[in-house]
Write a protein that holds these residues in place. Sequence first.
Motif, PDB file in Angstrom:
ATOM      1  N   PRO A   1       0.707  -1.192   0.018  1.00  0.00           N
ATOM      2  CA  PRO A   1       0.342  -0.011  -0.240  1.00  0.00           C
ATOM      3  C   PRO A   1       0.543   1.630  -0.505  1.00  0.00           C
ATOM      4  O   PRO A   1       1.962   1.380   0.420  1.00  0.00           O
ATOM      5  N   LEU A   2       0.373   2.468  -1.008  1.00  0.00           N
ATOM      6  CA  LEU A   2       1.381   3.614  -0.946  1.00  0.00           C
ATOM      7  C   LEU A   2       1.338   3.726   0.302  1.00  0.00           C
ATOM      8  O   LEU A   2       2.792   4.457   0.659  1.00  0.00           O
ATOM      9  N   PRO A   3       0.861   4.141   1.350  1.00  0.00           N
ATOM     10  CA  PRO A   3       1.701   4.878   2.764  1.00  0.00           C
ATOM     11  C   PRO A   3       2.730   4.348   3.339  1.00  0.00           C
ATOM     12  O   PRO A   3       3.555   4.412   3.875  1.00  0.00           O
ATOM     13  N   LYS A   4       2.584   2.879   3.303  1.00  0.00           N
ATOM     14  CA  LYS A   4       4.302   2.042   3.319  1.00  0.00           C
ATOM     15  C   LYS A   4       5.281   2.711   2.399  1.00  0.00           C
ATOM     16  O   LYS A   4       6.229   2.771   2.592  1.00  0.00           O
ATOM     17  N   VAL A   5       4.959   2.670   1.368  1.00  0.00           N
ATOM     18  CA  VAL A   5       5.782   3.244   0.341  1.00  0.00           C
ATOM     19  C   VAL A   5       6.544   4.619   1.039  1.00  0.00           C
ATOM     20  O   VAL A   5       7.366   4.633   0.646  1.00  0.00           O
ATOM     21  N   TRP A   6       5.527   5.387   1.008  1.00  0.00           N
ATOM     22  CA  TRP A   6       5.821   6.386   1.243  1.00  0.00           C
ATOM     23  C   TRP A   6       6.722   6.735   2.798  1.00  0.00           C
ATOM     24  O   TRP A   6       7.515   7.389   2.638  1.00  0.00           O
ATOM     25  N   GLU A   7       6.405   5.587   4.155  1.00  0.00           N
ATOM     26  CA  GLU A   7       7.326   5.215   5.258  1.00  0.00           C
ATOM     27  C   GLU A   7       8.853   5.175   4.538  1.00  0.00           C
ATOM     28  O   GLU A   7       9.644   5.314   5.303  1.00  0.00           O
ATOM     29  N   ALA A   8       8.844   4.333   3.416  1.00  0.00           N
ATOM     30  CA  ALA A   8      10.354   3.478   3.038  1.00  0.00           C
ATOM     31  C   ALA A   8      10.889   4.976   2.043  1.00  0.00           C
ATOM     32  O   ALA A   8      12.314   4.506   2.509  1.00  0.00           O
ATOM     33  N   LEU A   9      10.085   5.240   1.273  1.00  0.00           N
ATOM     34  CA  LEU A   9      10.715   5.890   0.893  1.00  0.00           C
ATOM     35  C   LEU A   9      11.563   7.869   1.193  1.00  0.00           C
ATOM     36  O   LEU A   9      12.557   8.053   0.961  1.00  0.00           O
ATOM     37  N   LEU A  10      10.375   7.839   2.028  1.00  0.00           N
ATOM     38  CA  LEU A  10      10.368   9.561   2.867  1.00  0.00           C
ATOM     39  C   LEU A  10      10.606   9.159   4.047  1.00  0.00           C
ATOM     40  O   LEU A  10       9.490   9.751   5.049  1.00  0.00           O
ATOM     41  N   PRO A  11      11.785   8.277   4.928  1.00  0.00           N
ATOM     42  CA  PRO A  11      11.054   8.214   6.453  1.00  0.00           C
ATOM     43  C   PRO A  11      11.661   8.747   6.959  1.00  0.00           C
ATOM     44  O   PRO A  11      11.309   9.392   8.239  1.00  0.00           O
ATOM     45  N   ASN A  12      12.249   9.993   6.699  1.00  0.00           N
ATOM     46  CA  ASN A  12      13.500  11.452   7.571  1.00  0.00           C
ATOM     47  C   ASN A  12      11.659  12.040   7.386  1.00  0.00           C
ATOM     48  O   ASN A  12      11.756  13.886   8.237  1.00  0.00           O
ATOM     49  N   HIS A  13      10.684  12.211   6.669  1.00  0.00           N
ATOM     50  CA  HIS A  13      10.204  13.320   6.371  1.00  0.00           C
ATOM     51  C   HIS A  13       8.970  13.631   7.189  1.00  0.00           C
ATOM     52  O   HIS A  13       8.232  12.112   7.609  1.00  0.00           O
ATOM     53  N   SER A  14       7.419  14.225   6.425  1.00  0.00           N
ATOM     54  CA  SER A  14       6.807  14.429   7.786  1.00  0.00           C
ATOM     55  C   SER A  14       5.440  13.476   6.881  1.00  0.00           C
ATOM     56  O   SER A  14       5.310  13.292   5.432  1.00  0.00           O
ATOM     57  N   ILE A  15       4.726  13.492   8.051  1.00  0.00           N
ATOM     58  CA  ILE A  15       3.252  12.576   7.608  1.00  0.00           C
ATOM     59  C   ILE A  15       2.305  13.510   6.695  1.00  0.00           C
ATOM     60  O   ILE A  15       2.239  13.241   5.427  1.00  0.00           O
ATOM     61  N   ALA A  16       2.417  14.677   6.618  1.00  0.00           N
ATOM     62  CA  ALA A  16       2.428  15.560   5.591  1.00  0.00           C
ATOM     63  C   ALA A  16       2.737  16.003   4.663  1.00  0.00           C
ATOM     64  O   ALA A  16       1.782  15.827   3.520  1.00  0.00           O
ATOM     65  N   LEU A  17       4.009  15.707   4.357  1.00  0.00           N
ATOM     66  CA  LEU A  17       5.006  15.578   3.356  1.00  0.00           C
ATOM     67  C   LEU A  17       4.550  14.517   2.155  1.00  0.00           C
ATOM     68  O   LEU A  17       4.848  14.396   0.812  1.00  0.00           O
TER      69      LEU A  17
END
Length: 192
Positions: A53-69
């Motif tokens: 799922p895409l939320p997991k994708v962005w957790e992995a690709l952008l681990p140091n970025h905010s949830i809003a970003l």
Amino acid sequence: MVQSIIFDMDGTLFQTNRILEISLEDTFDQLRSHNEWDKETPIDQYREIMGVPLPKVWEALLPNHSIALRERTDAYFLGRLIENIRSGKGALYPNVENVFSYLKEKNCSIYIASNGLSEYLNAIVNYYKLDHWVTETFSIQQIESLNKSDLVKTIIEKYNVTSGAVVGDRLSDIKAAKDHGLVVIGLYSILF
């Protein structure tokens, strides 16, 4: 007895690789233009996790970025994927329509269960007119757990499925079939 066949979308019916890299590159170009990313686009890392799922994708690709970003990035990426589908840059795998026609002739019910978001799935279904064969398309967004097995359970319960198969290219598809006593049809596709 009506057989039910539940297909995954990405890597099973739709050649996601045709739009993935350009959409991901567009997305990271957008991040770079706002000084929110300063490295190369992590295409290889995405390939390793594609299908989650895409939320997991962005957790992995952008681990140091905010949830809003991550949420803004997700929305932008989704928009790029949909635009690339609508402009004809994607493709179904060869013979998808032939397989669907054959299954319909054999009185099979066809469903799609995907980790993709509803808007994305609808763009594919509409562009390729899959609703001619597909009874209903189910998105991981429809269930709280984001678990493919739970999504397949939703189809089984809604349509009173008693026999059939799950066709997919990921372990989550195999697990979903096994969890519900359905036949597993695993596909291996070389995406890149």
